[in-house]
Write a protein that holds these residues in place. Structure first.
Motif, PDB file in Angstrom:
ATOM      1  N   GLY A 811       0.778  -1.232   0.000  1.00 35.33           N
ATOM      2  CA  GLY A 811       0.000   0.000   0.000  1.00 35.33           C
ATOM      3  C   GLY A 811       0.807   1.277   0.000  1.00 35.33           C
ATOM      4  O   GLY A 811       0.250   2.372  -0.092  1.00 35.33           O
ATOM      5  N   LEU A 812       2.138   1.179   0.088  1.00 33.59           N
ATOM      6  CA  LEU A 812       2.992   2.371   0.080  1.00 33.59           C
ATOM      7  C   LEU A 812       3.407   2.646  -1.364  1.00 33.59           C
ATOM      8  O   LEU A 812       4.435   2.161  -1.830  1.00 33.59           O
ATOM      9  CB  LEU A 812       4.204   2.165   0.987  1.00 33.59           C
ATOM     10  N   ASP A 813       2.611   3.410  -2.057  1.00 36.11           N
ATOM     11  CA  ASP A 813       2.715   3.478  -3.519  1.00 36.11           C
ATOM     12  C   ASP A 813       3.375   4.739  -4.061  1.00 36.11           C
ATOM     13  O   ASP A 813       3.324   5.005  -5.260  1.00 36.11           O
ATOM     14  CB  ASP A 813       1.317   3.345  -4.141  1.00 36.11           C
ATOM     15  N   VAL A 814       3.996   5.546  -3.215  1.00 37.16           N
ATOM     16  CA  VAL A 814       4.619   6.792  -3.684  1.00 37.16           C
ATOM     17  C   VAL A 814       6.139   6.669  -3.549  1.00 37.16           C
ATOM     18  O   VAL A 814       6.651   6.370  -2.471  1.00 37.16           O
ATOM     19  CB  VAL A 814       4.117   8.016  -2.882  1.00 37.16           C
ATOM     20  N   LEU A 815       6.842   6.887  -4.669  1.00 38.71           N
ATOM     21  CA  LEU A 815       8.308   6.923  -4.639  1.00 38.71           C
ATOM     22  C   LEU A 815       8.755   8.372  -4.499  1.00 38.71           C
ATOM     23  O   LEU A 815       8.381   9.223  -5.305  1.00 38.71           O
ATOM     24  CB  LEU A 815       8.888   6.330  -5.921  1.00 38.71           C
ATOM     25  N   GLU A 816       9.519   8.629  -3.466  1.00 34.07           N
ATOM     26  CA  GLU A 816      10.032   9.998  -3.273  1.00 34.07           C
ATOM     27  C   GLU A 816      11.536   9.937  -3.027  1.00 34.07           C
ATOM     28  O   GLU A 816      11.993   9.264  -2.104  1.00 34.07           O
ATOM     29  CB  GLU A 816       9.329  10.685  -2.110  1.00 34.07           C
ATOM     30  N   ILE A 817      12.286  10.624  -3.860  1.00 34.36           N
ATOM     31  CA  ILE A 817      13.742  10.718  -3.683  1.00 34.36           C
ATOM     32  C   ILE A 817      14.036  11.948  -2.835  1.00 34.36           C
ATOM     33  O   ILE A 817      13.675  13.067  -3.223  1.00 34.36           O
ATOM     34  CB  ILE A 817      14.471  10.840  -5.040  1.00 34.36           C
ATOM     35  N   PRO A 818      14.657  11.789  -1.686  1.00 36.35           N
ATOM     36  CA  PRO A 818      14.948  12.944  -0.820  1.00 36.35           C
ATOM     37  C   PRO A 818      16.166  13.706  -1.335  1.00 36.35           C
ATOM     38  O   PRO A 818      17.275  13.581  -0.792  1.00 36.35           O
ATOM     39  CB  PRO A 818      15.213  12.292   0.540  1.00 36.35           C
ATOM     40  N   TRP A 819      15.966  14.487  -2.380  1.00 38.06           N
ATOM     41  CA  TRP A 819      17.103  15.149  -3.028  1.00 38.06           C
ATOM     42  C   TRP A 819      17.914  16.028  -2.084  1.00 38.06           C
ATOM     43  O   TRP A 819      19.152  16.041  -2.188  1.00 38.06           O
ATOM     44  CB  TRP A 819      16.617  15.959  -4.234  1.00 38.06           C
ATOM     45  N   PRO A 820      17.282  16.777  -1.162  1.00 41.28           N
ATOM     46  CA  PRO A 820      18.112  17.561  -0.229  1.00 41.28           C
ATOM     47  C   PRO A 820      19.100  16.694   0.555  1.00 41.28           C
ATOM     48  O   PRO A 820      20.261  17.063   0.741  1.00 41.28           O
ATOM     49  CB  PRO A 820      17.079  18.210   0.704  1.00 41.28           C
ATOM     50  N   THR A 821      18.624  15.503   1.002  1.00 38.83           N
ATOM     51  CA  THR A 821      19.506  14.591   1.742  1.00 38.83           C
ATOM     52  C   THR A 821      20.609  14.057   0.839  1.00 38.83           C
ATOM     53  O   THR A 821      21.789  14.018   1.218  1.00 38.83           O
ATOM     54  CB  THR A 821      18.694  13.412   2.326  1.00 38.83           C
ATOM     55  N   ILE A 822      20.227  13.635  -0.380  1.00 35.91           N
ATOM     56  CA  ILE A 822      21.204  13.058  -1.311  1.00 35.91           C
ATOM     57  C   ILE A 822      22.266  14.092  -1.678  1.00 35.91           C
ATOM     58  O   ILE A 822      23.473  13.804  -1.642  1.00 35.91           O
ATOM     59  CB  ILE A 822      20.495  12.558  -2.601  1.00 35.91           C
ATOM     60  N   ILE A 823      21.816  15.303  -2.009  1.00 31.54           N
ATOM     61  CA  ILE A 823      22.764  16.361  -2.383  1.00 31.54           C
ATOM     62  C   ILE A 823      23.631  16.738  -1.183  1.00 31.54           C
ATOM     63  O   ILE A 823      24.842  16.947  -1.307  1.00 31.54           O
ATOM     64  CB  ILE A 823      22.010  17.591  -2.922  1.00 31.54           C
ATOM     65  N   GLY A 824      23.004  16.800   0.006  1.00 36.00           N
ATOM     66  CA  GLY A 824      23.755  17.135   1.217  1.00 36.00           C
ATOM     67  C   GLY A 824      24.842  16.108   1.508  1.00 36.00           C
ATOM     68  O   GLY A 824      25.965  16.463   1.881  1.00 36.00           O
ATOM     69  N   VAL A 825      24.515  14.817   1.328  1.00 32.22           N
ATOM     70  CA  VAL A 825      25.502  13.754   1.555  1.00 32.22           C
ATOM     71  C   VAL A 825      26.630  13.849   0.531  1.00 32.22           C
ATOM     72  O   VAL A 825      27.810  13.674   0.869  1.00 32.22           O
ATOM     73  CB  VAL A 825      24.822  12.368   1.486  1.00 32.22           C
ATOM     74  N   PHE A 826      26.276  14.156  -0.729  1.00 34.14           N
ATOM     75  CA  PHE A 826      27.288  14.270  -1.782  1.00 34.14           C
ATOM     76  C   PHE A 826      28.256  15.421  -1.490  1.00 34.14           C
ATOM     77  O   PHE A 826      29.484  15.263  -1.562  1.00 34.14           O
ATOM     78  CB  PHE A 826      26.622  14.475  -3.140  1.00 34.14           C
ATOM     79  N   VAL A 827      27.681  16.565  -1.124  1.00 32.52           N
ATOM     80  CA  VAL A 827      28.524  17.715  -0.796  1.00 32.52           C
ATOM     81  C   VAL A 827      29.343  17.415   0.466  1.00 32.52           C
ATOM     82  O   VAL A 827      30.536  17.755   0.549  1.00 32.52           O
ATOM     83  CB  VAL A 827      27.662  18.981  -0.591  1.00 32.52           C
ATOM     84  N   GLY A 828      28.694  16.740   1.437  1.00 31.29           N
ATOM     85  CA  GLY A 828      29.404  16.383   2.658  1.00 31.29           C
ATOM     86  C   GLY A 828      30.581  15.467   2.385  1.00 31.29           C
ATOM     87  O   GLY A 828      31.598  15.528   3.089  1.00 31.29           O
ATOM     88  N   SER A 829      30.456  14.635   1.341  1.00 27.74           N
ATOM     89  CA  SER A 829      31.556  13.735   0.977  1.00 27.74           C
ATOM     90  C   SER A 829      32.789  14.513   0.542  1.00 27.74           C
ATOM     91  O   SER A 829      33.924  14.090   0.781  1.00 27.74           O
ATOM     92  CB  SER A 829      31.116  12.790  -0.140  1.00 27.74           C
ATOM     93  N   ALA A 830      32.576  15.655  -0.116  1.00 29.08           N
ATOM     94  CA  ALA A 830      33.708  16.498  -0.514  1.00 29.08           C
ATOM     95  C   ALA A 830      34.454  17.004   0.722  1.00 29.08           C
ATOM     96  O   ALA A 830      35.690  17.016   0.759  1.00 29.08           O
ATOM     97  CB  ALA A 830      33.215  17.675  -1.356  1.00 29.08           C
ATOM     98  N   PHE A 831      33.686  17.383   1.755  1.00 24.00           N
ATOM     99  CA  PHE A 831      34.322  17.837   2.995  1.00 24.00           C
ATOM    100  C   PHE A 831      35.023  16.679   3.717  1.00 24.00           C
ATOM    101  O   PHE A 831      36.058  16.867   4.364  1.00 24.00           O
ATOM    102  CB  PHE A 831      33.278  18.488   3.914  1.00 24.00           C
ATOM    103  N   VAL A 832      34.434  15.472   3.584  1.00 26.14           N
ATOM    104  CA  VAL A 832      35.098  14.282   4.126  1.00 26.14           C
ATOM    105  C   VAL A 832      36.457  14.108   3.466  1.00 26.14           C
ATOM    106  O   VAL A 832      37.463  13.827   4.113  1.00 26.14           O
ATOM    107  CB  VAL A 832      34.221  13.025   3.911  1.00 26.14           C
ATOM    108  N   GLY A 833      36.483  14.280   2.134  1.00 24.36           N
ATOM    109  CA  GLY A 833      37.743  14.190   1.399  1.00 24.36           C
ATOM    110  C   GLY A 833      38.754  15.221   1.863  1.00 24.36           C
ATOM    111  O   GLY A 833      39.944  14.919   2.032  1.00 24.36           O
ATOM    112  N   LEU A 834      38.292  16.456   2.068  1.00 29.98           N
ATOM    113  CA  LEU A 834      39.189  17.514   2.537  1.00 29.98           C
ATOM    114  C   LEU A 834      39.748  17.176   3.916  1.00 29.98           C
ATOM    115  O   LEU A 834      40.939  17.348   4.188  1.00 29.98           O
ATOM    116  CB  LEU A 834      38.431  18.848   2.597  1.00 29.98           C
TER     117      LEU A 834
END
Length: 856
Positions: A811-834
């Motif tokens: 019954g859970l029929d809506v797919l939602e990509i949490p783009w703010p979280t995904i983008i935040g993690v991606f940007v955070g990975s750059a800081f992890v690299g630094l």
């Protein structure tokens, strides 16, 4: 080369590279610490509960057979007449027997109407003070209650909520509210994990908690000298006829332990699962470390081979180093695990679940498991680099060049990786086509494992293309320094792939869970909008007590109020199949408050006399149709023949599989004192009066802080907060894997700096400044981190989308990509690299130019 020489060589190499080994040792240490910490923590909790249950259980306990450990759904505990106590007292072997009253269906509030109960799920227990309580408690202030206006509380609750003698407490039970002043405080002799306990005198407890005088919820029996618990149980059982349950002290403690044990097992295995993820990430770090050390010692290994060392001896030398690393990291990890367990206990105590370090339990098996796990994983991870070292020929080593076998191995690796990835992708696709969630979940698991391994194996092949794309976007602006950083990242695709893979695993799980969590919230919200017609939803802790229900029904500005009870029954289908089912007994307005689609019949008809509905899956499984008759045996009530008037669609989130009857039908076949409390209530406001109705409803139940009135906006936020809290806890546990992955990036950069010592010296000699050198290393680290993040997030979103497709079947029929979280993690990975590049870049910048150039 003798075995003694192999050991000396291994020790020399180990301590020669102690700085690099330390980072890998930290990965082993963290993983072992998490495993040992989890085992010590859960063992300590087991010890705490074992002591508590042993201390609170009498030699033999007699209770009603229908009594359940979680309490009664009627709000009144199951009880027995006082005449049972009289018969037990006369049984052979009984030293003493006394009647006890206990209820967990209560709320205790102070003068400010603040709940005195635990916020971590531990129960609030109200009862009478008996001699048996002296086994586990001492009265440390005041005296035991002596009348209807006196109450005694446990010392932990008094301390936590700043209660003192003379303070007034109000106890809210199913029978009503009553007030009493604190006349005593009792302290536990053993650790109380968090329950709030209040005591009354026996007549008050009977009247206010059971609703009837002369009844007890259990009888505590003490054995005479020389009489064993088993003999006493047999004698007591012989003295009583009727529906009673008899338990020795051990049986009662074991039953209580079993209830707690199920919860503890969930915690234990979940935490061990995250420790396993950390171990998996650590494997990549160890493989990378030894691969790079072997590559840097190629000339040295070649010389060893030239003077007579065999492949096995070289192989053994590397494995001995790994063994030393595993032992070193594991031993410290076991100790750190105990410290972690103590830290977890302090955190739980701060959250309201009290655990004492006096009960700290460190079993010898925990240390053995930690040591074996750490050592085996480390040696296993070093096996491939060790074999590679053993295959180096003397001439190839002296030329310091790669061998043709390296190229061939790379092709084979790429083919295996592509096959695994393709097979995993097909498994994920198959999961999305499944008709049942149980079938699809198996394919989902296969797909996740296969694609993860496939991406790890094919990582070096992907590194070239992905790093070039990232570099084109991010590094071009840094000119020649950026181009050199790109080339450094591309120089050894295998190393870059392995380093990125370590980060990829943790971030893939983060992305997957983020997609699933966001999709669950979005689906539930969508279902709420489509299905819930009520303006307000009212819920309470352990159900809504009668006085709260009556107050809600009397609130103004409402067009209707719906009561919902959950009634336990045993169904017999026309085909003779028997099923234990919980029916939703509600007032007919529930059909308006929760809109349900039907596949046959009309839902309103299910609320008719002697009628019911069933879910579509249940109907299909049992070949039922509208008009069929079900034999329904109500628990603790009579049996009825109810006609199926509607079949509801199970393509929903709310009330999936629910079977509905009219509340009047339940009242017809159940005695009034056996009717469950309202599980929840719904309300619809008069037209244009929603705000006034909301305030009126909240005001009507303000005296009970465990009752929560929510409009649809509140309910959506609650769903979001609950899923968000769960995800945040999981992210916190995944942080361990990400920390280990960061160590992998640090290690890779540190070793690559050593590997390029001469090259760095030459670049510095022709004009590269220290600042430019440090920037180059930082950019290389950022690229590697973003490479791992890109693979991990992409893979995780694929897993999450597949999992959501399976949830559609629920019954859970809506797919939602949490783009703010995904983008935040991606940007955070750059800081992890630094961050990961700070130490390697600093050390490279301090390198002496002439010494670097002179390095061989």
């Amino acid at each position: 080369m003798s075995a003694n020489t192999v050991m000396k060589t291994s020790l020399r190499n180990f301590f020669a590279h102690k700085g690099r080994m330390a980072l890998s040792a930290v990965a082993v240490l963290l993983s072992v610490a998490f495993v040992c910490g989890t085992l010590v923590f859960t063992d300590t909790m087991d010890t705490t509960f074992d002591k508590l249950f042993a201390a609170t259980s009498s030699d033999v306990t007699v209770s009603p057979k229908a009594a359940k450990s979680e309490g009664s759904d009627t709000g009144r505990p199951e009880s027995m007449p006082a005449s049972a106590l009289t018969r037990v007292q006369r049984a052979d072997g009984v030293k003493s027997a006394e009647g006890a009253v206990s209820s967990m269906n209560v709320t205790v509030v102070n003068a400010d109407n603040k709940n005195m109960g635990s916020e971590n799920g531990a129960p609030t227990i109200a009862g009478n003070w008996t001699h048996n309580d002296l086994r586990s408690m001492d009265i440390t202030s005041g005296h035991a209650p002596r009348g209807p206006t006196e109450v005694m509380v446990d010392a932990d609750t008094a301390k936590k909520h700043h209660l003192k003698m003379g303070d007034e407490l109000r106890t809210i039970a199913a029978t009503g509210d009553f007030r009493a002043k604190i006349v005593g405080i009792a302290s536990f002799k053993v650790t109380n994990p968090g329950a709030a306990v209040v005591y009354f005198d026996t007549p008050t407890a009977q009247r206010e908690l059971i609703g009837r005088s002369g009844r007890f919820t259990q009888i505590d029996v003490a054995a005479a000298t020389g009489v064993s618990d088993s003999v006493l149980k047999k004698n007591v059982a012989a003295s009583l006829d009727g529906p009673y349950k008899f338990q020795t002290q051990k049986e009662a403690a074991d039953a209580n332990r079993k209830d707690v044990g199920e919860f503890m097992d969930v915690i234990k295995y979940a935490m061990l699962g995250f420790a396993g993820i950390a171990f998996l990430v650590g494997i990549f770090l160890i493989i990378n470390t030894f691969s790079m050390l072997v590559a840097q010692r190629t000339r040295e290994i070649g010389l060893m081979r030239a003077i007579g060392s065999s492949r096995k001896q070289v192989n053994r030398s590397v494995l001995v180093e790994a063994l030393l690393l595993g032992v070193f990291g594991s031993v410290i990890g076991v100790g750190a695990g105990v410290g972690l367990a103590v830290g977890l206990m302090k955190m739980m105590s701060a959250a309201g679940m009290d655990l004492s370090t006096d009960d700290l339990t460190v079993r010898w098996t925990t240390s053995v498991v930690g040591l074996l796990l750490g050592i085996v994983v480390t040696v296993f991870a070093a096996y491939v680099p060790a074999r590679r070292a053993g295959k180096v020929s003397p001439m190839a080593a002296l030329r310091d060049a790669g061998t043709p076998a390296d190229v061939k191995a790379g092709v084979v690796r790429a083919l295996i990786g592509l096959v695994l990835t393709g097979g995993g992708g097909f498994a994920l696709y198959t999961a999305t086509q499944a008709d049942k969630a149980s079938e699809g979940s198996l394919w989902l698991g296969v797909g996740i494992v296969a694609t993860l391994i496939g991406f790890v194996v094919v990582g070096p092949l992907l590194a070239g293309g992905v790093v070039r794309v990232i570099s084109a976007v991010l590094l071009r602006m840094f000119g020649s320094v950026g181009r050199m950083a790109e080339r450094n990242a591309l120089r050894n695709p295998r190393r870059t792939g392995a380093t990125g893979a370590a980060l990829m695993i943790g971030l893939a799980l983060v992305a997957c869970l983020s997609v699933v969590g966001s999709s669950m919230v979005a689906s539930a919200t969508s279902q709420l909008d489509r299905s819930v017609g009520a303006d307000f939803i009212v819920e309470g802790q352990n159900g809504l007590k009668p006085q709260a229900a009556e107050a809600l029904k009397k609130a103004p500005y409402l067009s209707h109020v719906t009561e919902v009870k959950y009634v336990k029954t045993k169904l017999t289908t026309p085909g003779g199949t028997k099923e234990d089912e919980e029916l939703v007994a509600a007032t007919p307005t529930y059909a308006q408050d929760l809109r349900r689609e039907t596949t046959a019949g009309e839902l309103s008809a299910a609320y008719g006399k002697n009628a019911m509905s069933v879910g579509s899956e249940f109907a299909e499984k049992n070949h039922l149709k509208v008009g069929d008759t079900m034999n329904v045996a109500f628990e603790r009530g009579r049996t009825a023949d109810l006609k199926i008037a509607a079949i509801t669609s199970d393509d929903t989130t709310f009330d999936k599989g629910a079977m509905y009857i009219n509340l009047a039908t339940a009242k017809q076949y159940l005695p009034a004192d056996r009717l469950p409390l309202n599980g929840m209530m719904f309300a619809k406001a008069d037209a244009g009066k929603a705000d006034q109705a909301y305030k009126a409803l909240k005001s009507s139940v303000a005296s009970d802080p465990t009752v929560h009135v929510k409009d649809q906006t509140d309910y959506k936020q609650t769903l979001k907060d609950q899923i968000g809290q769960l995800l945040n806890m999981i992210y916190g546990l995944l942080a361990l894997a990400i920390i280990v992955a960061v160590l992998g990036v640090v290690n890779t950069l540190a070793l690559s700096v050593v590997e390029r010592t001469r090259e760095i010296g030459l670049m510095r000699a022709i004009g590269l400044s220290r600042r430019q050198l440090r920037r180059m290393i930082r950019l290389e680290s950022v690229v590697i981190a973003l490479f791992g993040a890109l693979l991990g997030l992409g893979l995780g979103m694929g897993w999450g989308a597949t999992a959501q497709k399976l949830l559609t079947l629920e019954g859970l029929d809506v797919l939602e990509i949490p783009w703010p979280t995904i983008i935040g993690v991606f940007v955070g990975s750059a800081f992890v690299g630094l961050f990961a590049a700070l130490i390697p870049a600093f050390r490279a910048g301090r390198m002496n130019v002439l010494n670097a150039i002179a390095t061989e």
